[in-house]
Design a protein around this motif. Structure first.
Motif, PDB file in Angstrom:
ATOM      1  N   ALA A   1     -63.042 -43.845 -49.150  1.00 58.70           N
ATOM      2  CA  ALA A   1     -61.775 -44.597 -49.143  1.00 58.70           C
ATOM      3  C   ALA A   1     -61.804 -45.645 -48.027  1.00 58.70           C
ATOM      4  O   ALA A   1     -62.642 -45.588 -47.124  1.00 58.70           O
ATOM      5  CB  ALA A   1     -60.611 -43.628 -48.954  1.00 58.70           C
ATOM      6  N   ALA A   2     -60.862 -46.587 -48.084  1.00 63.58           N
ATOM      7  CA  ALA A   2     -60.783 -47.617 -47.032  1.00 63.58           C
ATOM      8  C   ALA A   2     -60.429 -46.969 -45.702  1.00 63.58           C
ATOM      9  O   ALA A   2     -59.756 -45.933 -45.657  1.00 63.58           O
ATOM     10  CB  ALA A   2     -59.721 -48.650 -47.408  1.00 63.58           C
ATOM     11  N   LEU A   3     -60.878 -47.594 -44.624  1.00 64.29           N
ATOM     12  CA  LEU A   3     -60.530 -47.084 -43.295  1.00 64.29           C
ATOM     13  C   LEU A   3     -59.041 -47.328 -43.028  1.00 64.29           C
ATOM     14  O   LEU A   3     -58.443 -48.234 -43.612  1.00 64.29           O
ATOM     15  CB  LEU A   3     -61.391 -47.771 -42.236  1.00 64.29           C
ATOM     16  CG  LEU A   3     -62.884 -47.439 -42.336  1.00 64.29           C
ATOM     17  CD1 LEU A   3     -63.690 -48.254 -41.326  1.00 64.29           C
ATOM     18  CD2 LEU A   3     -63.132 -45.940 -42.139  1.00 64.29           C
ATOM     19  N   PRO A   4     -58.459 -46.526 -42.147  1.00 68.49           N
ATOM     20  CA  PRO A   4     -57.004 -46.623 -41.925  1.00 68.49           C
ATOM     21  C   PRO A   4     -56.525 -48.037 -41.599  1.00 68.49           C
ATOM     22  O   PRO A   4     -55.517 -48.492 -42.136  1.00 68.49           O
ATOM     23  CB  PRO A   4     -56.759 -45.668 -40.745  1.00 68.49           C
ATOM     24  CG  PRO A   4     -57.891 -44.703 -40.789  1.00 68.49           C
ATOM     25  CD  PRO A   4     -59.056 -45.429 -41.371  1.00 68.49           C
ATOM     26  N   LYS A   5     -57.252 -48.743 -40.741  1.00 65.48           N
ATOM     27  CA  LYS A   5     -56.759 -50.087 -40.353  1.00 65.48           C
ATOM     28  C   LYS A   5     -56.747 -51.034 -41.561  1.00 65.48           C
ATOM     29  O   LYS A   5     -55.901 -51.917 -41.659  1.00 65.48           O
ATOM     30  CB  LYS A   5     -57.560 -50.663 -39.187  1.00 65.48           C
ATOM     31  CG  LYS A   5     -59.007 -50.901 -39.461  1.00 65.48           C
ATOM     32  CD  LYS A   5     -59.699 -51.493 -38.232  1.00 65.48           C
ATOM     33  CE  LYS A   5     -61.167 -51.678 -38.548  1.00 65.48           C
ATOM     34  NZ  LYS A   5     -62.083 -51.433 -37.514  1.00 65.48           N
TER      35      LYS A   5
END
Ligand code: SF4
Length: 261
Positions: free
Chosen positions: A144-148
């Protein structure tokens, strides 16, 4: 488009999900299709979904559509197949589009590609997030995409006039820092807070990962699993305090068993 006990309708453009989150509750989908590969390692594309949807929009009663309940509608292969985009375009171009409100929930920045279509729809766009620590994300939600990136994507959507929400989920005992998430996400319209689903299939898959990478958190997980009511009350109290402190409205707090499928 399927009727659902969780909301009025769900649309799942894929079977399986390449994000491969270690806590995913949707792994039961493997049973239905007798799939042997591990969760995250297979993906079946429902290529006829947009075509079927045209008739379904006409015949179904008005309601709320959740995309998606057992996959991520922006799982990486969506970049190639564009099934989700075709679904959204089908709704946007349908004479029946005003019958439906749409809720999109993802962990992917690929949704940016479709901002133009989302602006045409009655849609709430949410990002699921449970930590700001990308080292945790890389282990727990490997594709998944990183939090930022998720937060940046929500901010960009908001700038485009799209209604955005935070889906703080799942609260990982001892790992999720609710305060930093409320502080970081308070530009959202509202937030859901969802506890970890502790059904056996989730725990069997997740706990070896916690034991290996976060052994000091085992006691927090044990408490949450063995004392679900006390744990729920603790999270609820904290969320309510943070709602006031950071001005981020809590839409609801979901106990794991309310989503147990
Ligand atoms: S993104 Fe959602 S559906 Fe996909 S693996 Fe993660 S929890 Fe499961």
């Amino acid at each position: 488009m399927t009727k659902s006990k969780l909301t009025d309708y769900v649309i799942n453009p894929y079977t399986g999900c390449q994000h491969g989150c270690k806590y995913c509750y949707a792994t039961f989908m493997k049973r239905f299709q007798n799939i042997k590969e591990d969760w995250g390692e297979f993906i079946h594309v429902k290529v006829n979904c947009p075509e079927l949807l045209k008739k379904e929009l006409e015949k179904n009663k008005p309601g709320h559509i959740w995309m998606s309940s057992v996959t991520d509608l922006y799982t990486p292969i969506e970049a190639k197949y564009k099934i989700t985009r075709k679904i959204l375009e089908t709704i946007a171009n349908s004479p029946y589009k005003n019958k439906f409100s749409i809720e999109i929930l993802t962990k992917s920045a690929l949704v940016r590609r479709d901002f133009d279509v989302l602006k045409e729809l009655n849609v709430d766009l949410g990002m699921s997030i449970n930590t700001l620590d990308e080292n945790v994300t890389k282990i727990i939600e490997p594709m998944a995409a990183l939090p930022k990136e998720r937060i940046k994507t929500l901010k960009q959507a908001k700038e485009k006039g799209i209604k955005v929400y935070a889906f703080i989920s799942p609260v990982l005992p001892g790992i999720t820092n609710l305060e930093e998430l409320f502080k970081e996400l308070n530009f959202c319209e509202y937030a859901w807070v969802e506890l970890l689903n502790t059904k056996p299939s989730v725990i069997e898959r997740l706990m070896p990962v916690i034991k290996k990478h976060f052994p000091e958190k085992m006691k927090d997980f044990d408490f949450a699993i063995n004392h679900p009511k006390e744990y729920f009350e603790k999270v609820k109290k904290e969320a309510k305090q943070l709602e006031k402190k950071y001005g981020l409205r809590v839409h609801d707090i979901i106990e794991h068993n309310s989503l147990d499928l």
